[in-house]
Scaffold this motif. Structure first.
Motif, PDB file in Angstrom:
ATOM      1  N   ASP A 271       0.784  -0.809   0.444  1.00  8.10           N
ATOM      2  CA  ASP A 271       0.558  -0.375  -0.458  1.00  8.10           C
ATOM      3  C   ASP A 271       1.344   0.984   0.506  1.00  8.10           C
ATOM      4  O   ASP A 271       0.413   2.166  -0.799  1.00  8.10           O
ATOM      5  CB  ASP A 271      -1.010  -0.128   0.877  1.00  8.10           C
ATOM      6  N   HIS A 272       2.657   1.342   0.762  1.00  4.49           N
ATOM      7  CA  HIS A 272       2.748   2.159   0.651  1.00  4.49           C
ATOM      8  C   HIS A 272       3.307   2.694  -0.505  1.00  4.49           C
ATOM      9  O   HIS A 272       3.663   3.490  -1.278  1.00  4.49           O
ATOM     10  CB  HIS A 272       3.858   2.462   1.945  1.00  4.49           C
ATOM     11  N   VAL A 273       3.800   1.164  -1.411  1.00  6.67           N
ATOM     12  CA  VAL A 273       4.279   1.369  -2.521  1.00  6.67           C
ATOM     13  C   VAL A 273       3.085   2.101  -3.664  1.00  6.67           C
ATOM     14  O   VAL A 273       3.939   3.262  -4.420  1.00  6.67           O
ATOM     15  CB  VAL A 273       5.318   0.222  -3.315  1.00  6.67           C
ATOM     16  N   ILE A 274       1.801   1.821  -3.930  1.00  3.31           N
ATOM     17  CA  ILE A 274       0.997   2.285  -4.744  1.00  3.31           C
ATOM     18  C   ILE A 274       1.094   3.680  -4.232  1.00  3.31           C
ATOM     19  O   ILE A 274       1.020   4.594  -5.081  1.00  3.31           O
ATOM     20  CB  ILE A 274      -0.100   1.291  -4.525  1.00  3.31           C
ATOM     21  N   ARG A 275       0.858   3.822  -2.851  1.00  4.20           N
ATOM     22  CA  ARG A 275       0.797   5.349  -2.835  1.00  4.20           C
ATOM     23  C   ARG A 275       1.485   6.339  -2.525  1.00  4.20           C
ATOM     24  O   ARG A 275       1.401   7.611  -3.020  1.00  4.20           O
ATOM     25  CB  ARG A 275       0.486   6.181  -1.285  1.00  4.20           C
ATOM     26  N   LYS A 276       3.189   5.281  -3.345  1.00  6.06           N
ATOM     27  CA  LYS A 276       4.631   6.055  -3.487  1.00  6.06           C
ATOM     28  C   LYS A 276       4.562   6.775  -2.647  1.00  6.06           C
ATOM     29  O   LYS A 276       5.212   8.370  -2.353  1.00  6.06           O
ATOM     30  CB  LYS A 276       4.098   7.573  -4.590  1.00  6.06           C
ATOM     31  N   CYS A 277       4.299   6.581  -0.858  1.00  5.31           N
ATOM     32  CA  CYS A 277       4.348   7.120   0.623  1.00  5.31           C
ATOM     33  C   CYS A 277       5.387   6.386   1.424  1.00  5.31           C
ATOM     34  O   CYS A 277       5.092   5.729   1.907  1.00  5.31           O
ATOM     35  CB  CYS A 277       2.924   7.451   1.744  1.00  5.31           C
ATOM     36  N   TYR A 278       6.495   6.100   0.854  1.00 10.32           N
ATOM     37  CA  TYR A 278       7.651   5.368   1.273  1.00 10.32           C
ATOM     38  C   TYR A 278       8.080   5.425   2.496  1.00 10.32           C
ATOM     39  O   TYR A 278       8.468   4.661   3.660  1.00 10.32           O
ATOM     40  CB  TYR A 278       9.194   5.611   0.267  1.00 10.32           C
ATOM     41  N   THR A 279       8.165   6.486   2.706  1.00 10.59           N
ATOM     42  CA  THR A 279       8.745   7.457   4.641  1.00 10.59           C
ATOM     43  C   THR A 279       7.195   6.783   5.119  1.00 10.59           C
ATOM     44  O   THR A 279       7.276   6.974   6.212  1.00 10.59           O
ATOM     45  CB  THR A 279       8.839   8.678   3.768  1.00 10.59           C
ATOM     46  N   GLN A 280       6.198   6.713   4.575  1.00 13.55           N
ATOM     47  CA  GLN A 280       5.042   5.839   5.376  1.00 13.55           C
ATOM     48  C   GLN A 280       5.369   5.055   6.586  1.00 13.55           C
ATOM     49  O   GLN A 280       4.953   4.469   7.837  1.00 13.55           O
ATOM     50  CB  GLN A 280       4.425   6.132   4.973  1.00 13.55           C
ATOM     51  N   MET A 281       6.257   3.911   5.611  1.00  9.87           N
ATOM     52  CA  MET A 281       6.999   2.626   6.482  1.00  9.87           C
ATOM     53  C   MET A 281       7.291   3.446   7.683  1.00  9.87           C
ATOM     54  O   MET A 281       6.967   2.400   8.814  1.00  9.87           O
ATOM     55  CB  MET A 281       8.031   1.961   5.284  1.00  9.87           C
ATOM     56  N   VAL A 282       8.105   4.398   7.981  1.00 11.22           N
ATOM     57  CA  VAL A 282       9.374   4.883   9.178  1.00 11.22           C
ATOM     58  C   VAL A 282       7.765   4.777  10.619  1.00 11.22           C
ATOM     59  O   VAL A 282       7.726   4.158  11.596  1.00 11.22           O
ATOM     60  CB  VAL A 282       9.879   6.140   9.298  1.00 11.22           C
ATOM     61  N   ASN A 283       6.597   4.982   9.548  1.00  8.79           N
ATOM     62  CA  ASN A 283       4.983   5.479  11.264  1.00  8.79           C
ATOM     63  C   ASN A 283       4.759   4.131  11.455  1.00  8.79           C
ATOM     64  O   ASN A 283       4.248   3.842  12.569  1.00  8.79           O
ATOM     65  CB  ASN A 283       4.539   6.656  10.556  1.00  8.79           C
ATOM     66  N   SER A 284       4.185   3.740  10.177  1.00  9.83           N
ATOM     67  CA  SER A 284       3.556   2.135  10.218  1.00  9.83           C
ATOM     68  C   SER A 284       4.192   1.517  11.191  1.00  9.83           C
ATOM     69  O   SER A 284       3.820  -0.065  11.432  1.00  9.83           O
ATOM     70  CB  SER A 284       3.048   1.877   8.692  1.00  9.83           C
ATOM     71  N   ASN A 285       5.893   0.681  10.977  1.00 13.53           N
ATOM     72  CA  ASN A 285       5.894  -0.224  11.284  1.00 13.53           C
ATOM     73  C   ASN A 285       7.766  -0.048  11.542  1.00 13.53           C
ATOM     74  O   ASN A 285       8.228  -0.661  12.300  1.00 13.53           O
ATOM     75  CB  ASN A 285       6.453  -0.979   9.811  1.00 13.53           C
TER      76      ASN A 285
END
Length: 578
Positions: A270-284
């Motif tokens: 989902d982060h890749v599809i939305r192109k929000c790679y930095t969101q991985m930091v907040n989520s995981n």
């Protein structure tokens, strides 16, 4: 051979080989020996050479060799002073507007800035690479200077133009794509400029290779393969040389960057599809340092951060790593007592993540204050107008002014020269003139979609989800072959499981992501336990139960094992596929 006369073409080729071997011998014998080109005849085209013996040609070639760099240094010094005098005679402050809008002085200005920033001695030591750079086309020199030139020697020495040209030529020899117009050609130049000073590679602690440096040729080939394979961000083809430098400057091994792309597509598509790679930091990426002690020496730094988390610094490092892996420019943007990052976006330009907004910190670029960094990124959106900013800076160098690259430069107590002051004014005007439409980064690119490659993210979004991907399929028409297929997304009541996320899967269909759970909860099944160690899986052993219990270890992570198994490192690094 066989008594036949040697063809004339072969004789010319033999003479060329003799010259090359002699030059290599002499330069290996004396490290200070510099080879100069000679243009009074051409080995390939001159018919006059056909009747000359090889020894005569060798003797002629030897006469063009200089025993040390002093002659070259003096030649470049004289050329620099001559250019300075000629340019000063043509520069008039009262005619500043016309000077900045005209390209008439560009050839002389770029030659001057090159000689000044590389220093005559630095270019003399670069030998043939320095000569090639000076003889390069004006357009190539302008692109190099627009991208702020190569990195400087770590001891405060000159910019390493010679090393940059050597890397660039090696990339052109290795890849046919690097010489074609488009983002890969800009990528080759970005890597050459950024790796002109070698970048120390961060390998796993258990690596037996010792200290190593990033190979710029392999760095280019890795990004080329990822781009042609559609693995990078769909906007990668829009990036300029200056922006690409902040993609290729990572200290991670190339195989770890490939792991980062594979991991995120598999673990959080989902982060890749939305192109929000930095969101991985907040989520995981868990916040806190209490699990850092579990870092494993056989894993690379960014794999350990995914497994054990960290505080602001490690989290920002991981966010920048993922952006680089997918081809997004990023840079450190720390503030007092806190680590954060800034990265490029196709629609909104540069944004800050994991920290305070613009004005709260600084960068490690020549645009030290973060507001000055933001200003240059915005002004560069209008490429044609930004040339005026660079010309004003180049003329300031000719006039001996102290460089100032931003309104918030902390050296403002020093005298701001006329031309550098004018460059800041031009930059302000460009930013003020940006309309809402022009503020789209994609609108500011010359390439458009001309050189765009197919992208697997866009292909996934364009394809339809299978109709039964979230259903339980009963195939009981034939009693002998009947079966029930339960897809991952076919759980009973989505309204009661809002924290479970359903997302598209790069392997096809849908997949679910279970949220992290607390270490204390109700035991609902019996199974195995897994506590970090790859050999610690004991499926079939009864776990602690009796109502509510507390389970130490990796809360929020679980693997259902159908049979007793060993959990390999790829599970720790999120590389499972089923």
């Amino acid at each position: 051979k066989d008594g036949r006369p040697c063809p004339k073409r072969s004789m010319v080729f033999f003479n060329s080989c003799c010259l090359t071997l002699l030059a290599k011998f002499l330069t290996s014998y004396d490290a200070n020996c510099t080879i100069l080109p000679f243009d009074d005849f051409s080995l390939r085209n001159s018919t006059a050479l056909l009747n000359l013996p090889p020894f005569y040609i060798l003797a002629t070639r030897v006469k063009t060799m200089v025993p040390n760099t002093e002659t070259l240094r003096q030649r470049y010094t004289n050329q620099l002073e001559k250019l300075r005098a000629e340019l000063k005679a043509q520069i008039d402050e009262s005619n500043a507007e016309n000077l900045l809008a005209s390209t008439d002085l560009d050839d002389q200005l770029t030659q001057f800035v090159l000689l000044r920033s590389a220093t005559p001695l630095g270019l003399a030591k670069a030998g043939d690479d320095g000569l090639q750079l000076l003889n390069s086309s004006a357009s190539l020199l302008k692109e190099i200077l627009l991208a702020d030139g190569p990195r400087a020697a770590p001891d405060g020495g000159p910019l390493q133009y010679g090393r940059a040209m050597q890397i660039y030529n090696n990339i052109l020899r290795e890849s046919e794509h690097a010489s074609q117009e488009g983002v890969l050609k800009r990528l080759a130049m970005a890597i050459a400029l950024e790796h002109a000073v070698p970048i120390l590679q961060e390998d796993p602690q258990s690596s037996s290779t010792g200290e190593s440096y990033v190979d710029p040729i392999q760095r280019y080939l890795q990004y080329e393969m990822a781009y042609l394979g559609g693995e990078l961000d769909p906007s990668f083809h829009l990036l300029t040389i200056w922006e690409l430098r902040m993609v290729v400057d990572g200290n991670e091994p190339d195989e770890i960057a490939a792991w980062g792309r594979s991991m995120l597509r598999n673990y959080r598509p989902d982060h890749v599809i939305r192109k929000c790679y930095t969101q991985m930091v907040n989520s995981n990426i868990r916040y806190g340092s209490h699990h850092v002690k579990y870092d494993q020496p056989q894993l690379q730094r960014y794999q350990n951060i995914l497994m054990n988390g960290g505080v602001c610094g490690r989290r920002a490092f991981f966010g920048r790593f993922l952006n680089r892996a997918f081809g997004i420019p990023t840079t450190a943007r720390p503030s007092k007592g806190h680590g954060a990052l800034a990265h490029w976006t196709p629609d909104n330009g540069w944004v800050v993540k994991l920290g305070g907004s613009w004005g709260c910190g600084w960068t490690k670029t020549k645009y030290y204050n973060d507001k000055d960094f933001l200003a240059t990124t915005q002004a560069r959106m209008n490429r044609e107008e930004y040339w005026k900013v660079k010309r004003a800076q180049w003329i300031g160098d000719v006039m001996g002014e102290r460089p100032f690259y931003g309104e918030h430069d902390n050296r403002r107590n020093e005298q701001l020269g006329f031309w550098y002051g004018l460059s800041l004014e031009m930059q302000r005007n460009i930013i003020a003139a940006l309309s809402e439409k022009d503020n789209s980064m994609q609108a500011a690119r010359e390439d458009g979609n001309k050189y765009k490659q197919p992208n697997i993210m866009e292909q996934l979004v364009a394809t339809r989800t299978p109709p039964h991907a979230d259903k339980i399929i009963y195939d009981g028409n034939n009693n002998e072959k009947g079966c029930i297929t339960i897809h991952a997304a076919a759980y009973q009541n989505p309204k009661h499981t809002k924290d479970v996320q359903v997302m598209r899967c790069f392997n096809g269909g849908l997949q679910i992501y279970l949220p992290a759970f607390q270490s204390q909860g109700l035991t609902i099944m019996r199974g195995g336990t897994w506590k970090n160690d790859a050999n610690g899986c004991c499926s079939g052993v009864r776990i602690m139960s009796g109502g509510y219990g507390k389970y130490e270890g990796k809360s929020g992570m679980g693997i259902l094992s159908m049979l007793p198994c060993r959990i390999a490192d790829q599970f720790i690094c999120s590389l499972w596929h089923k």
